[in-house]
Design an enzyme around this catalytic site. Structure first.
Site, PDB file in Angstrom:
ATOM      1  N   HIS A  14     -22.964   5.386  -1.669  1.00 39.69           N
ATOM      2  CA  HIS A  14     -22.529   4.456  -2.712  1.00 39.69           C
ATOM      3  C   HIS A  14     -21.995   5.253  -3.905  1.00 39.69           C
ATOM      4  O   HIS A  14     -22.216   6.449  -4.029  1.00 39.69           O
ATOM      5  CB  HIS A  14     -23.649   3.498  -3.133  1.00 39.69           C
ATOM      6  CG  HIS A  14     -24.765   4.115  -3.923  1.00 39.69           C
ATOM      7  ND1 HIS A  14     -25.723   3.368  -4.575  1.00 39.69           N
ATOM      8  CD2 HIS A  14     -25.082   5.411  -4.181  1.00 39.69           C
ATOM      9  CE1 HIS A  14     -26.579   4.176  -5.185  1.00 39.69           C
ATOM     10  NE2 HIS A  14     -26.217   5.408  -4.965  1.00 39.69           N
ATOM     11  N   CYS A  33     -24.168   9.576 -10.762  1.00 40.88           N
ATOM     12  CA  CYS A  33     -24.011   8.505  -9.769  1.00 40.88           C
ATOM     13  C   CYS A  33     -22.615   7.889  -9.804  1.00 40.88           C
ATOM     14  O   CYS A  33     -22.264   7.094  -8.948  1.00 40.88           O
ATOM     15  CB  CYS A  33     -25.058   7.418  -9.988  1.00 40.88           C
ATOM     16  SG  CYS A  33     -26.724   8.037  -9.819  1.00 40.88           S
ATOM     17  N   HIS A  39     -21.958   9.298  -3.078  1.00 44.93           N
ATOM     18  CA  HIS A  39     -22.997  10.205  -2.570  1.00 44.93           C
ATOM     19  C   HIS A  39     -23.919   9.386  -1.678  1.00 44.93           C
ATOM     20  O   HIS A  39     -23.928   8.163  -1.743  1.00 44.93           O
ATOM     21  CB  HIS A  39     -23.779  10.835  -3.733  1.00 44.93           C
ATOM     22  CG  HIS A  39     -24.458   9.822  -4.589  1.00 44.93           C
ATOM     23  ND1 HIS A  39     -23.827   9.196  -5.645  1.00 44.93           N
ATOM     24  CD2 HIS A  39     -25.683   9.269  -4.509  1.00 44.93           C
ATOM     25  CE1 HIS A  39     -24.648   8.319  -6.180  1.00 44.93           C
ATOM     26  NE2 HIS A  39     -25.789   8.336  -5.519  1.00 44.93           N
ATOM     27  N   HIS A  41     -27.646   8.369   0.435  1.00 43.89           N
ATOM     28  CA  HIS A  41     -29.104   8.272   0.343  1.00 43.89           C
ATOM     29  C   HIS A  41     -29.664   7.972   1.727  1.00 43.89           C
ATOM     30  O   HIS A  41     -28.997   7.330   2.550  1.00 43.89           O
ATOM     31  CB  HIS A  41     -29.532   7.120  -0.570  1.00 43.89           C
ATOM     32  CG  HIS A  41     -29.266   7.359  -2.013  1.00 43.89           C
ATOM     33  ND1 HIS A  41     -30.022   8.202  -2.787  1.00 43.89           N
ATOM     34  CD2 HIS A  41     -28.306   6.863  -2.837  1.00 43.89           C
ATOM     35  CE1 HIS A  41     -29.559   8.202  -4.023  1.00 43.89           C
ATOM     36  NE2 HIS A  41     -28.501   7.403  -4.087  1.00 43.89           N
ATOM     37  N   ASP A  79     -25.920   1.059   8.128  1.00 40.31           N
ATOM     38  CA  ASP A  79     -26.232   2.437   8.518  1.00 40.31           C
ATOM     39  C   ASP A  79     -24.949   3.244   8.714  1.00 40.31           C
ATOM     40  O   ASP A  79     -24.071   2.859   9.485  1.00 40.31           O
ATOM     41  CB  ASP A  79     -27.062   2.432   9.807  1.00 40.31           C
ATOM     42  CG  ASP A  79     -27.770   3.763  10.036  1.00 40.31           C
ATOM     43  OD1 ASP A  79     -27.975   4.520   9.060  1.00 40.31           O
ATOM     44  OD2 ASP A  79     -28.136   4.040  11.199  1.00 40.31           O
ATOM     45  N   HIS A  80     -24.843   4.355   7.965  1.00 43.84           N
ATOM     46  CA  HIS A  80     -23.681   5.241   7.991  1.00 43.84           C
ATOM     47  C   HIS A  80     -22.412   4.586   7.464  1.00 43.84           C
ATOM     48  O   HIS A  80     -21.315   4.954   7.864  1.00 43.84           O
ATOM     49  CB  HIS A  80     -23.471   5.853   9.388  1.00 43.84           C
ATOM     50  CG  HIS A  80     -24.596   6.745   9.790  1.00 43.84           C
ATOM     51  ND1 HIS A  80     -25.514   6.417  10.760  1.00 43.84           N
ATOM     52  CD2 HIS A  80     -25.004   7.926   9.309  1.00 43.84           C
ATOM     53  CE1 HIS A  80     -26.413   7.370  10.866  1.00 43.84           C
ATOM     54  NE2 HIS A  80     -26.133   8.309   9.984  1.00 43.84           N
ATOM     55  N   GLU A 124     -34.647   3.948  -2.576  1.00 47.39           N
ATOM     56  CA  GLU A 124     -33.424   4.745  -2.601  1.00 47.39           C
ATOM     57  C   GLU A 124     -33.779   6.231  -2.545  1.00 47.39           C
ATOM     58  O   GLU A 124     -33.068   7.042  -1.960  1.00 47.39           O
ATOM     59  CB  GLU A 124     -32.645   4.438  -3.879  1.00 47.39           C
ATOM     60  CG  GLU A 124     -31.228   4.952  -3.865  1.00 47.39           C
ATOM     61  CD  GLU A 124     -30.454   4.364  -5.028  1.00 47.39           C
ATOM     62  OE1 GLU A 124     -29.643   3.467  -4.792  1.00 47.39           O
ATOM     63  OE2 GLU A 124     -30.689   4.792  -6.167  1.00 47.39           O
TER      64      GLU A 124
HETATM   65 NI    NI Z   1     -27.282   7.030  -5.648  1.00 49.82          NI
END
Ligand code: NI
Length: 135
Positions: A14, A33, A39, A41, A79-80, A124
């Site tokens: 995100h 961020c 980036h 998580h 996912d991914h 997160e």
């Molecule tokens: Ni983040």
């Protein structure tokens, strides 16, 4: 009332940015961020269902069923993937952990076959999480 939890993990990217703010304001609010390429998580999702125990089965909800629902309705979509680009239910929403938890709640609230959705908890990082209970 008994509460049962299904835990799932997924990886997603995100970028925290508000299109209504200037670059300077976005940097001030979101700092690292706001990095333009985003980036990733490793998220941990906990879906909690509340209900009475069915005397015939001893279950509130068969956790195998809950696993299938969570994987189909949520994990397969996130996912991914990247929350800012290719995850429909977050379109136009700033993908903070708070907003993602609410988005996941909405995906699941009408899908629980036995008992009722009680809480969506989304981690997160090891130390940061949001919990949504529908209001
Ligand atoms: Ni983040």
């Amino acid at each position: 009332m008994v509460y049962v939890t299904r835990r799932e993990v997924f990886s997603a990217s995100h970028r925290l940015t508000n299109p209504e703010l200037s670059d300077e304001e976005n940097n001030a609010v979101y700092d690292k961020c706001n990095y333009q390429y985003g980036h990733g998580h490793n998220y941990i999702l906990e879906v909690i269902v509340a209900g009475e125990i069915n005397p015939k089965t001893g279950y509130v909800i068969d956790l195998k069923k809950l696993k299938k629902i969570v994987r189909e309705k949520v994990i397969s979509k996130v996912d991914h993937h990247h929350f800012n680009f290719d995850i429909d239910f977050m379109k136009g929403i700033i993908p903070t952990v708070e907003n993602i938890a609410i988005g996941i709640w909405k995906l699941l609230e009408n899908e629980i076959s036995e008992g009722k959705l009680y809480s969506v908890k989304l981690y997160e990082t090891e130390n940061n999480y949001a919990e949504y209970k529908g209001e």
